[in-house]
Design an enzyme around this catalytic site. Structure first.
Site, PDB file in Angstrom:
ATOM      1  N   HIS A 121      15.349  14.114  -6.866  1.00  0.00           N
ATOM      2  CA  HIS A 121      14.977  14.272  -5.461  1.00  0.00           C
ATOM      3  C   HIS A 121      13.537  13.810  -5.271  1.00  0.00           C
ATOM      4  CE1 HIS A 121      14.813  15.441  -1.424  1.00  0.00           C
ATOM      5  NE2 HIS A 121      15.410  16.620  -1.470  1.00  0.00           N
ATOM      6  N   HIS A 156      11.722  13.397   1.300  1.00  0.00           N
ATOM      7  CA  HIS A 156      11.614  14.476   2.287  1.00  0.00           C
ATOM      8  C   HIS A 156      10.383  15.361   2.149  1.00  0.00           C
ATOM      9  CE1 HIS A 156      16.301  14.178   2.429  1.00  0.00           C
ATOM     10  NE2 HIS A 156      15.692  13.100   2.895  1.00  0.00           N
ATOM     11  N   TYR A 186       9.049  16.633  -0.716  1.00  0.00           N
ATOM     12  CA  TYR A 186       9.014  17.550  -1.854  1.00  0.00           C
ATOM     13  C   TYR A 186       8.146  16.942  -2.963  1.00  0.00           C
ATOM     14  CZ  TYR A 186      12.509  19.987   0.849  1.00  0.00           C
ATOM     15  OH  TYR A 186      13.154  20.647   1.867  1.00  0.00           O
TER      16      TYR A 186
END
Length: 373
Positions: free
Chosen positions: A177, A180, A182
């Site tokens: 990930h 976004h 993070y």
């Protein structure tokens, strides 16, 4: 175009298998990762296995799980989000893999560290401070711990450990990930990365942490085990943010990640049909594929008539056609399509699209989030 012709076109375009590394996905439809907080104590139960297996049985070729925390105290901010470490959680994930494979699908966990998005004092490790490249929140205010080299090494090792564990448990790959707002994305973005060492400064230097995670995961798994990287321009709470204003700038980010061993890029946008840069119809996934030479997944309001922000306003999303999506797939702008809310509301969305049963599609309503099955 008649309904029958449209159904045939959708089936022909979306039902083609696709190879990622050493794995073959049975069709071009993926389930996008969506945080659910349905794993008490961080342990995915039989309900989680049933949830993913139901989508695989409903025609989804590739399941990408909700974000799951790597083994690092500051990785998470909820004790109901699943973790990817500890015997109890890993036993749960083993059951998830078995259930999805039995239903005919492939599955990858999304490996996640929230970084500065962590709330101070939150579980699962209340004493762990929010940590990021410069201790800055997404709005640029100081609110946490600036990571040391030791911190960086520990997080890199945690991602590599999780990747190796995923292969051992029988998963079909992993997704990192990096989107976004993070942790990984916080290193990529100039607003949150103010470091003056080798991990900050130029756009290429800001990519170093992400590239080292990719390389460590690549080294921890078999050569043909897929390592996907999810990226976005936008951040949670800052939907106009951009990592790269031009294709040349995007190339500075994509190239080190490609060289580090990314198998495919999952390019997150809010509306898949919007061009990323002036002078070209290519969306973000199209540009990343062009620049990297790697396969890409697109995502963003596929099959629905509004974007995901409407979910937070508790709005219903109606069913929308996918002709524009098929146009782009047919010209190989990208390779796979990730579906989010449409699959939350309708576990059989993929089968209905592939079989031409579009009149049976179920609209998405935010109230469904309380009773997902």
């Amino acid at each position: 175009m008649t309904a029958g012709t449209a159904a045939t076109r959708a089936a022909q375009t979306l039902s083609r298998p696709f190879t990622l590394g050493g794995r073959t996905v049975p069709n071009r439809i993926a389930m996008a990762p969506m945080t659910r907080e349905f794993s008490p104590g961080g342990v995915p139960g039989t309900d989680v296995a049933d949830y993913y297996a139901r989508r695989a049985a409903g025609g989804v070729g590739l399941i990408i799980t909700e974000g799951t925390y790597v083994r690092h105290p500051a990785a998470g901010t909820s004790d109901a989000v699943p973790r990817f470490h500890g015997a109890d959680a890993l036993d749960g994930w083993s059951r998830v893999v078995e259930a999805v494979h039995a239903a005919g699908g492939t599955i990858m966990p999304q490996l996640w560290h929230v970084g500065m998005a962590r709330k101070a004092g939150a579980p699962p490790f209340p004493d762990a401070p929010p940590s990021g490249p410069s201790g800055l929140a997404l709005d640029g205010t100081p609110s946490g711990h600036a990571m040391t080299q030791r911190d960086l090494d520990e997080v890199i090792a945690a991602f590599a450990e999780a990747a190796a564990t995923a292969e051992r448990l029988g998963f079909d790959g992993v997704e990192l990930h990096g989107a976004h707002g993070y942790l990984i994305d916080q290193f990529l973005w100039s607003r949150t990365n103010r470091r003056t060492d080798a991990y900050g400064g130029s756009r290429t230097a800001r990519t170093r942490f992400a590239a080292e995670i990719v390389a460590a995961c690549r080294a921890a798994v078999s050569p043909d085990f897929p390592v996907l990287f999810r990226m976005s321009q936008w951040k949670m709470g800052n939907y106009e943010a951009r990592l790269a204003e031009t294709p040349d700038a995007l190339q500075e980010i994509v190239a080190p990640l490609t060289d580090a061993g990314v198998t495919a890029f999952h390019c997150s946008t809010r509306r898949y049909w919007l061009p990323e840069y002036e002078g070209s119809d290519l969306n973000l996934a199209g540009w990343v594929k062009k620049l990297s030479g790697r396969p890409t997944l697109t995502v963003g309001s596929v099959g629905l008539d509004n974007e995901f922000l409407a979910t937070f306003a508790r709005e219903q999303a109606g069913v929308s056609g996918i002709d524009r999506l098929l146009d782009r797939l047919e010209r190989d702008e990208f390779d796979l399509v990730a579906i989010g809310r449409a699959l939350l509301g309708d576990p059989e969305w993929a089968a209905k699209i592939l079989e031409g049963r579009t009149d049976a599609l179920v609209p998405f309503d935010a109230s469904m989030l309380r009773t997902l099955n």
